[in-house]
Design an enzyme around this catalytic site. Structure first.
Site, PDB file in Angstrom:
ATOM      1  N   HIS A 126     -13.522  33.402  -8.192  1.00  0.00           N
ATOM      2  CA  HIS A 126     -13.441  34.544  -9.101  1.00  0.00           C
ATOM      3  C   HIS A 126     -12.387  35.579  -8.693  1.00  0.00           C
ATOM      4  CE1 HIS A 126     -17.075  32.842 -10.727  1.00  0.00           C
ATOM      5  NE2 HIS A 126     -17.674  32.937  -9.553  1.00  0.00           N
ATOM      6  N   ASP A 155     -21.517  38.332  -5.086  1.00  0.00           N
ATOM      7  CA  ASP A 155     -20.981  36.972  -5.200  1.00  0.00           C
ATOM      8  C   ASP A 155     -19.480  37.002  -4.956  1.00  0.00           C
ATOM      9  OD1 ASP A 155     -20.121  34.455  -5.806  1.00  0.00           O
ATOM     10  OD2 ASP A 155     -21.160  34.315  -7.731  1.00  0.00           O
ATOM     11  N   ILE A 188     -11.901  32.758 -12.760  1.00  0.00           N
ATOM     12  CA  ILE A 188     -12.798  32.891 -13.903  1.00  0.00           C
ATOM     13  C   ILE A 188     -13.817  33.991 -13.635  1.00  0.00           C
ATOM     14  CG2 ILE A 188     -12.506  30.483 -14.555  1.00  0.00           C
ATOM     15  CD1 ILE A 188     -15.294  29.926 -13.376  1.00  0.00           C
TER      16      ILE A 188
END
Length: 296
Positions: free
Chosen positions: A204, A199, A219
């Site tokens: 992120h 991912d 995050i």
């Protein structure tokens, strides 16, 4: 293109065959923080190929290991008159995740995954929609190995005319105080490592992308937090015996920032282990309605 109901229930993902190896299994374990102490003999088997163990929640990433998961044959034909539904992915968040392992995962393997949409609920024009998807893994003999169920909250797709009721009820954690709690620290670079499992959403990793999404900084992946809750069950309840876990499910309720300390509260009732996770420093509950089912 809007959601068409009940057409969306005919959506199928093409069968795809994938292979993962020990490197993929160890990378996932490192991504959720196992092996931080290389001398910890209970965690070492998850990050070292000798007698390698597999964290049950690794099933959420292993289908994309090493570029696997590519379609091995075309998707099946849809019924005549079928209208494909499309949700606005810019307005989508992961709602819930469940992994069921019909047999413990091996350290390496080749499997076929087939996915389908199993439910869609309309929360209202300005309230979004909930879409439920299921992916089933089978082995080379056709035996069912794992079932992955995930819900998506499509914030921009309400008002499509589907049912508003009948969505599966979340597991309710006990009203008593937790039987025990486990504190697990995340590292400031945790998301940069975890993203190598597949991912690579810049939310992120890229500070500018995170700010555009309304966050002060990148995050942690929700599925990383999910894996950390499984790690807590493994450590506190199962004495690191991953074969004891049959299923692990949870609802995502708030983001984690890399560097946060996650407190996992646990309740044990026979084969049921209920859990919630929170970041005490921010007063945020980040995982709710968690349930791990243990094997007999």
């Amino acid at each position: 293109m809007p959601i068409y109901y009940p057409d969306i229930l005919q959506q199928r993902a093409g069968a795809r065959t994938f292979t993962y190896g020990d490197k993929d299994v160890m990378l996932y374990a490192l991504g959720i923080g196992l092996g931080a102490d290389p001398l910890d003999e209970k965690e070492l088997p998850f990050v070292y190929e000798r007698r390698l163990k597999v964290v049950p929640t690794a099933a959420t990433v292993l289908a994309s290991a090493g570029g696997g998961g590519r379609a091995s044959r075309p998707a099946p034909d849809m019924p005549a008159g079928y209208r494909p539904s499309q949700i606005n992915y810019l307005m989508v968040v992961h709602g819930e995740q469940k992994v069921e392992l019909h047999t413990p995962l091996p350290a390496t393997g080749t499997f076929t995954a087939e996915g389908r949409t199993t439910g869609a609920w309309d929360k209202g024009k300005d309230k979004g929609a909930v879409i439920l998807n299921e992916t089933v893994w089978t082995d080379e003999a056709g035996e069912k190995i794992a079932t992955l169920t995930g819900s998506t909250f499509a914030r921009g797709d309400g008002g499509f005319g589907g049912p508003s009721e009948g969505q599966p009820e979340p597991h309710q954690t006990p009203s008593r105080a937790p039987d025990l709690s486990v504190d697990i620290a995340t590292r400031p670079d945790q998301a940069l490592l975890y993203r190598l499992n597949g991912d690579r959403n810049p939310l992120h990793s890229d500070p500018e992308s995170a700010r555009r999404s309304g966050f002060p900084r990148p995050i942690l992946h929700g599925l990383c937090t999910y894996g950390i809750t499984c790690r807590a069950v493994l450590a506190a309840i199962c004495d690191y015996d991953s074969d004891r876990i049959f299923s692990h499910q949870a609802r995502f309720s708030a983001p984690v920032f890399p560097g946060d300390v996650i407190t996992v509260d646990l309740w044990k009732d026979a084969r049921e282990v209920s859990f919630e996770a929170r970041v005490k420093a921010r007063g945020a509950t980040v995982i709710r309605n968690g349930l791990t089912m243990l094997r007999d």
